[in-house]
Design a protein around this motif. Sequence first.
Motif, PDB file in Angstrom:
ATOM      1  N   ALA A  89       1.634  -7.524 -10.474  1.00 25.12           N
ATOM      2  CA  ALA A  89       1.641  -6.299  -9.677  1.00 25.12           C
ATOM      3  C   ALA A  89       2.843  -6.300  -8.745  1.00 25.12           C
ATOM      4  O   ALA A  89       3.452  -7.337  -8.460  1.00 25.12           O
ATOM      5  CB  ALA A  89       0.357  -6.184  -8.872  1.00 25.12           C
ATOM      6  N   ASP A  91       5.007  -6.074  -5.243  1.00 23.90           N
ATOM      7  CA  ASP A  91       4.793  -6.770  -3.976  1.00 23.90           C
ATOM      8  C   ASP A  91       4.014  -5.919  -2.976  1.00 23.90           C
ATOM      9  O   ASP A  91       3.286  -6.448  -2.140  1.00 23.90           O
ATOM     10  CB  ASP A  91       6.150  -7.172  -3.370  1.00 23.90           C
ATOM     11  CG  ASP A  91       6.863  -8.205  -4.242  1.00 23.90           C
ATOM     12  OD1 ASP A  91       6.168  -8.887  -5.019  1.00 23.90           O
ATOM     13  OD2 ASP A  91       8.093  -8.324  -4.143  1.00 23.90           O
ATOM     14  N   ASN A  92       4.217  -4.610  -3.036  1.00 20.10           N
ATOM     15  CA  ASN A  92       3.552  -3.735  -2.077  1.00 20.10           C
ATOM     16  C   ASN A  92       2.368  -3.006  -2.703  1.00 20.10           C
ATOM     17  O   ASN A  92       1.995  -1.925  -2.274  1.00 20.10           O
ATOM     18  CB  ASN A  92       4.548  -2.702  -1.520  1.00 20.10           C
ATOM     19  CG  ASN A  92       5.111  -1.819  -2.627  1.00 20.10           C
ATOM     20  OD1 ASN A  92       4.990  -2.139  -3.802  1.00 20.10           O
ATOM     21  ND2 ASN A  92       5.724  -0.711  -2.256  1.00 20.10           N
ATOM     22  N   HIS A  93       1.789  -3.613  -3.715  1.00 20.57           N
ATOM     23  CA  HIS A  93       0.703  -2.981  -4.466  1.00 20.57           C
ATOM     24  C   HIS A  93      -0.639  -3.510  -3.951  1.00 20.57           C
ATOM     25  O   HIS A  93      -0.841  -4.718  -3.814  1.00 20.57           O
ATOM     26  CB  HIS A  93       0.861  -3.289  -5.958  1.00 20.57           C
ATOM     27  CG  HIS A  93      -0.195  -2.695  -6.815  1.00 20.57           C
ATOM     28  ND1 HIS A  93      -0.190  -1.374  -7.191  1.00 20.57           N
ATOM     29  CD2 HIS A  93      -1.309  -3.238  -7.374  1.00 20.57           C
ATOM     30  CE1 HIS A  93      -1.244  -1.128  -7.954  1.00 20.57           C
ATOM     31  NE2 HIS A  93      -1.927  -2.246  -8.076  1.00 20.57           N
ATOM     32  N   ARG A  94      -1.545  -2.620  -3.670  1.00 23.15           N
ATOM     33  CA  ARG A  94      -2.868  -3.020  -3.221  1.00 23.15           C
ATOM     34  C   ARG A  94      -3.891  -2.026  -3.747  1.00 23.15           C
ATOM     35  O   ARG A  94      -3.691  -0.818  -3.661  1.00 23.15           O
ATOM     36  CB  ARG A  94      -2.927  -3.079  -1.692  1.00 23.15           C
ATOM     37  CG  ARG A  94      -4.288  -3.560  -1.187  1.00 23.15           C
ATOM     38  CD  ARG A  94      -4.314  -3.823   0.303  1.00 23.15           C
ATOM     39  NE  ARG A  94      -4.169  -2.604   1.072  1.00 23.15           N
ATOM     40  CZ  ARG A  94      -3.220  -2.398   1.988  1.00 23.15           C
ATOM     41  NH1 ARG A  94      -2.297  -3.320   2.199  1.00 23.15           N
ATOM     42  NH2 ARG A  94      -3.150  -1.270   2.661  1.00 23.15           N
ATOM     43  N   ILE A  95      -5.012  -2.538  -4.264  1.00 22.09           N
ATOM     44  CA  ILE A  95      -6.093  -1.694  -4.765  1.00 22.09           C
ATOM     45  C   ILE A  95      -7.327  -1.949  -3.902  1.00 22.09           C
ATOM     46  O   ILE A  95      -7.756  -3.093  -3.734  1.00 22.09           O
ATOM     47  CB  ILE A  95      -6.409  -1.993  -6.240  1.00 22.09           C
ATOM     48  CG1 ILE A  95      -5.213  -1.647  -7.130  1.00 22.09           C
ATOM     49  CG2 ILE A  95      -7.644  -1.199  -6.694  1.00 22.09           C
ATOM     50  CD1 ILE A  95      -5.421  -1.970  -8.591  1.00 22.09           C
ATOM     51  N   THR A  96      -7.842  -0.902  -3.347  1.00 20.77           N
ATOM     52  CA  THR A  96      -9.099  -0.984  -2.594  1.00 20.77           C
ATOM     53  C   THR A  96     -10.186  -0.325  -3.424  1.00 20.77           C
ATOM     54  O   THR A  96     -10.133   0.874  -3.697  1.00 20.77           O
ATOM     55  CB  THR A  96      -8.967  -0.280  -1.233  1.00 20.77           C
ATOM     56  OG1 THR A  96      -7.898  -0.883  -0.491  1.00 20.77           O
ATOM     57  CG2 THR A  96     -10.259  -0.383  -0.452  1.00 20.77           C
ATOM     58  N   GLU A  97     -11.165  -1.136  -3.829  1.00 21.71           N
ATOM     59  CA  GLU A  97     -12.217  -0.628  -4.699  1.00 21.71           C
ATOM     60  C   GLU A  97     -13.575  -0.890  -4.062  1.00 21.71           C
ATOM     61  O   GLU A  97     -13.867  -2.012  -3.645  1.00 21.71           O
ATOM     62  CB  GLU A  97     -12.147  -1.295  -6.077  1.00 21.71           C
ATOM     63  CG  GLU A  97     -13.127  -0.729  -7.081  1.00 21.71           C
ATOM     64  CD  GLU A  97     -12.908  -1.278  -8.477  1.00 21.71           C
ATOM     65  OE1 GLU A  97     -13.702  -0.952  -9.380  1.00 21.71           O
ATOM     66  OE2 GLU A  97     -11.931  -2.039  -8.657  1.00 21.71           O
ATOM     67  N   GLU A 133       0.544   4.433   2.808  1.00 22.02           N
ATOM     68  CA  GLU A 133       0.539   3.560   3.983  1.00 22.02           C
ATOM     69  C   GLU A 133       1.977   3.139   4.308  1.00 22.02           C
ATOM     70  O   GLU A 133       2.686   2.604   3.459  1.00 22.02           O
ATOM     71  CB  GLU A 133      -0.321   2.322   3.708  1.00 22.02           C
ATOM     72  CG  GLU A 133      -0.403   1.371   4.881  1.00 22.02           C
ATOM     73  CD  GLU A 133      -1.226   0.136   4.542  1.00 22.02           C
ATOM     74  OE1 GLU A 133      -1.909  -0.389   5.432  1.00 22.02           O
ATOM     75  OE2 GLU A 133      -1.171  -0.292   3.373  1.00 22.02           O
ATOM     76  N   VAL A 135       4.257   0.647   6.182  1.00 19.32           N
ATOM     77  CA  VAL A 135       4.184  -0.702   6.736  1.00 19.32           C
ATOM     78  C   VAL A 135       5.447  -0.967   7.543  1.00 19.32           C
ATOM     79  O   VAL A 135       6.553  -0.962   7.002  1.00 19.32           O
ATOM     80  CB  VAL A 135       4.025  -1.763   5.630  1.00 19.32           C
ATOM     81  CG1 VAL A 135       3.964  -3.156   6.220  1.00 19.32           C
ATOM     82  CG2 VAL A 135       2.772  -1.479   4.805  1.00 19.32           C
TER      83      VAL A 135
END
Length: 473
Positions: A89, A91-97, A133, A135
């Motif tokens: 993924a 570096d700035n990838h985030r999944i909130t599930e 978002e 940062v």
Amino acid sequence: MANINKTSVREEMDRLKAEFQRQCAEKLLSQESRLLLQSVFTLLELILAIFLEKKTAKTNKNSSKPSSQTDKDESALPQGKGKTEVVQAADNHRITETTSISEVRYCSDCGEDLTSVPCLSHERRTRIDIQFEKVVEHVDAEVKACPTCTHTVKGEFPADMAGPLQYGNGLKAYAINLLVCQMIALNRVQKAVKAMIGQMISEATLLKFVLRLHEALADWEQSALEELLQNPSLNVDETSLRVEQKNHWIHVYASGDITLKFLHRSRGKEAIEHIDIIPRYGGVIIHDCWASYLSYTHCGHGLCGSHLLRELTFVVDANGYEWANDMKSLLQATCKTVSVRKRKKLIKKEYAVLQQQYREIIARGEQELPEIPAKPKGQRGKMAKTDAHNLWEHLKNYEMAVLLFAKESHVSFTNNRAERDLRMSKVKQKVSGCFRSAHYAQAYCRISSYLQTMANKGHNPLIAIQMALSGRI
């Protein structure tokens, strides 16, 4: 001016020729009359062929004019490794599930309390959304004065923070993706970024992002070039691009997963020598019969079947020549046969039959085409020929190149691969109008080559750009 029925004109000419031949057979004409009328018929045939070609409009169906869509070509074995699944993924990838339960407490029919009743199963519904978002990372370096020597000492900043304000690779990848992949104009990219972070980034800074990625991909381009030279066949093509209000050319070389584009002021042999791929290549180059490519005899040649079919269609539309219609049917049928074969080629006996049919059609074409008068003594240059004559000569002189797709499994019937890889360059020009300098145009060629290659391998463009900017390719 009234429309002329081309079929009726051709039929009338055939009727007059048949009548002339009948009278000659019955010896109703003198020798002088026969010679004179024979010359007149030859001239009329040539004039008619030219006239009918002029009256037939060229479109993307019967000429080399580009079409908006190209059929998939499955006449050659794939040379690449195929698309790979990317698990890494950004570096700035985030999944909130999250998962929540919609409980059943009461029966909707009788009102019975169902709190203690066990659940039989679940039915799921899903919502996917994006929340942007921003940062912001501040690094405060301490500044101290040494009590012993009164020297001022400052804390060290991270290596990737050389100045008071830096933009991260995630933001750079987003902006480059909009500029190169999505082909959005600079001003609109500025507005898109401002909507994301609430801050306007100058055009000069955005262009610096592009140049930085261009420099980071120098080693990748060289390694890709060396890998490209090892493949057994190569799709090549070129298209114009406006740079500094002058016409330049993008040359594409594609094979397997790799696509490489290069910019040059020239279209022909000067550019090919400068890029120095074909002069070092020993496989088969697939192209559209451009003379500059055919001048290289140390490598094999495969002519694009799509171009030939469109030109044959024009000849049929203009003059109704049977040889052209037969040749078109032969090439289409052979392509279909090869495409469904697992080995993507004909056996030797089948290929020999194909050659025989091909040469018979060429021989019939020579009889069907009007004779070109001999060049007068003292006249310089070549005699002008119709499109039908030129196409017939190409088919006759380059028989091996036309039929190579049926003999070699790694040679495709068309040059669609190279044309598809170049198509987005024309869209970019429509958006940009003209590149301001050759440096930025060269950067576009290298970056788009990298992104196209990564897309062929199944990589996400944003992740691919971040990998290149961080030196992880």
